[in-house]
Design an enzyme around this catalytic site. Structure first.
Site, PDB file in Angstrom:
ATOM      1  N   LEU A  87      -4.100  -7.911  -1.603  1.00 13.20           N
ATOM      2  CA  LEU A  87      -3.921  -8.651  -0.427  1.00 13.20           C
ATOM      3  C   LEU A  87      -5.157  -9.421  -0.153  1.00 13.20           C
ATOM      4  CD1 LEU A  87      -2.062  -6.030   1.535  1.00 13.20           C
ATOM      5  CD2 LEU A  87      -1.323  -8.390   1.114  1.00 13.20           C
ATOM      6  N   SER A 129      -3.708  -0.838  14.936  1.00 14.08           N
ATOM      7  CA  SER A 129      -4.420   0.647  15.118  1.00 14.08           C
ATOM      8  C   SER A 129      -5.021   0.609  16.526  1.00 14.08           C
ATOM      9  CB  SER A 129      -5.685   0.755  14.182  1.00 14.08           C
ATOM     10  OG  SER A 129      -6.467   1.753  14.562  1.00 14.08           O
ATOM     11  N   THR A 143      -8.178  -8.558   3.629  1.00 15.17           N
ATOM     12  CA  THR A 143      -7.124  -7.747   3.150  1.00 15.17           C
ATOM     13  C   THR A 143      -6.079  -7.490   4.386  1.00 15.17           C
ATOM     14  OG1 THR A 143      -8.967  -6.939   1.686  1.00 15.17           O
ATOM     15  CG2 THR A 143      -7.081  -5.311   2.136  1.00 15.17           C
ATOM     16  N   GLY A 178       1.740   5.238   3.847  1.00 14.33           N
ATOM     17  CA  GLY A 178       2.528   4.226   3.086  1.00 14.33           C
ATOM     18  C   GLY A 178       3.579   4.778   1.970  1.00 14.33           C
ATOM     19  N   GLY A 230      -1.076   8.115   1.014  1.00 11.68           N
ATOM     20  CA  GLY A 230      -0.995   8.379   2.424  1.00 11.68           C
ATOM     21  C   GLY A 230       0.265   8.053   3.370  1.00 11.68           C
ATOM     22  N   GLY A 288       0.824  -1.313   0.058  1.00 11.73           N
ATOM     23  CA  GLY A 288       0.076   0.038  -0.040  1.00 11.73           C
ATOM     24  C   GLY A 288       0.809   1.337   0.099  1.00 11.73           C
ATOM     25  N   GLY A 289       1.988   1.215  -0.747  1.00 12.94           N
ATOM     26  CA  GLY A 289       3.093   2.404  -0.939  1.00 12.94           C
ATOM     27  C   GLY A 289       2.624   3.689  -1.806  1.00 12.94           C
ATOM     28  N   TYR A 342     -22.259  -8.667  11.275  1.00 17.93           N
ATOM     29  CA  TYR A 342     -21.326  -8.049  10.691  1.00 17.93           C
ATOM     30  C   TYR A 342     -21.612  -6.499  11.272  1.00 17.93           C
ATOM     31  CZ  TYR A 342     -18.145  -5.534   7.644  1.00 17.93           C
ATOM     32  OH  TYR A 342     -17.113  -4.895   6.755  1.00 17.93           O
TER      33      TYR A 342
END
Length: 311
Positions: free
Chosen positions: A93, A174, A140, A46, A44, A40-41, A196
């Site tokens: 992912l 997180s 993910t 990443g 943001g 995820g680079g 969920y």
């Protein structure tokens, strides 16, 4: 994490705090001998981590589902640092097939692997299943990174052994890991749409990241392997992760604006844990604002590691 330190930016025991940036915490570090994968680079924190590691000389592989975004990120970094070493490989992912394909592509590069930063993620998504039949946030944020890490371990072990350089794995967790289901991880009902909750499912996936880090840390220590693995909470940052958030999140941000970080500050803890020499041999810890902090009771409950979800 203390609210006072978060608000004021006061440095903790490490010498850094919530106001520190990724460039601050890597100042004078020479990473030319290191190769890092960052998932995820492309945006943001990443992208900021990729930029700073590239600036410090590391060979950075940006792993991203969106190859155009990855190449755009590469070009942006190269414009700033023409001598930076940046490569891009496709990785979704949420797909086990894609993770295995990425491993094949990476190993074909025939380069060492010293640092793995499991940064990518999705947040507060409406219920859906991945192509492998797993709830999308869990697939993910946890399953994809779990598989990726396991399939890269042999490469990291050989790199550490041949170079004598400590390998480091950084899992982006997180503070949301504290806001999960009553039982922590809902192993028997991960794929149940009736149970969920968008926010609790996110917290569940972040708790799984922490449990993975802790379990793998113990295993690597038992094996005597020169690789550390730690988890980080980057802080509250406005990034693309919040694209599924609604009015409630906007209100929360307005009420807590003094706690939010900018992107360079948000990437600081990741870069600190990945590169700083003071963290040699430090493993199995949870970091926030570049300092070790205490996770929830769920995150230290090893009994939760011996369960598997139902389909």
């Amino acid at each position: 994490m203390e609210i006072y330190g978060m608000v004021t930016g006061k440095a903790g025991k490490s010498g850094y705090g919530s106001a520190s940036t990724a460039e601050d915490v890597t100042h004078s570090i020479d990473a030319k001998h290191l190769t890092a994968i960052i998932t995820g680079g492309t945006s943001g924190i990443g992208l900021e981590a990729a930029r700073v590691l590239g600036m410090r000389g590391a060979h950075v592989i940006i792993a991203s589902r969106n190859t155009k975004a990855a190449n755009d990120s590469k070009e942006m970094i190269l414009q700033m640092y023409p001598n930076a070493r940046i490569d891009c490989l496709q990785l979704d992912l949420s797909s086990i097939k894609s993770v295995r394909s990425f491993i094949h592509q990476f190993l074909a590069l025939n380069v060492p692997l010293n640092i793995l930063i499991n940064n990518a993620g999705v947040m507060f998504c409406p219920f859906q299943l991945s192509e492998d039949g797993i709830e999308s946030q869990f697939a993910t944020n946890h399953i994809g990174h779990f598989l990726l890490t396991n399939l890269l371990l042999d490469k990291m072990k050989s790199s550490a052994r041949e170079s004598g350089i400590e390998g480091r794995i950084v899992n982006l967790s997180s503070i949301a890991h504290t806001y999960t289901y009553t039982e922590g991880i809902m192993f028997d009902y991960i794929n149940d749409p009736d149970r969920y909750s968008e926010k609790k499912a996110y917290g569940q996936s972040k708790l799984a990241n922490l449990l993975h880090s802790n379990a793998l840390s113990r295993k690597l220590q038992e094996e005597g392997v020169n690789i550390t693995i730690n988890s980080v909470h980057p802080g509250l940052i406005t990034t693309n992760l919040f694209r599924h958030s609604g009015l409630g999140m906007a209100v929360l941000k307005a009420m807590s604006f003094f706690l939010w970080k900018n992107i360079p500050q948000g990437a600081a803890t990741t870069c600190y844990v990945a590169l700083h020499p003071d963290l040699k041999d430090v493993t199995g810890k949870y970091f926030a604002d570049c300092n070790v902090t205490t996770p929830s009771n769920f995150a230290t409950d090893t009994s939760r590691l011996n369960q598997s979800p139902r389909r």
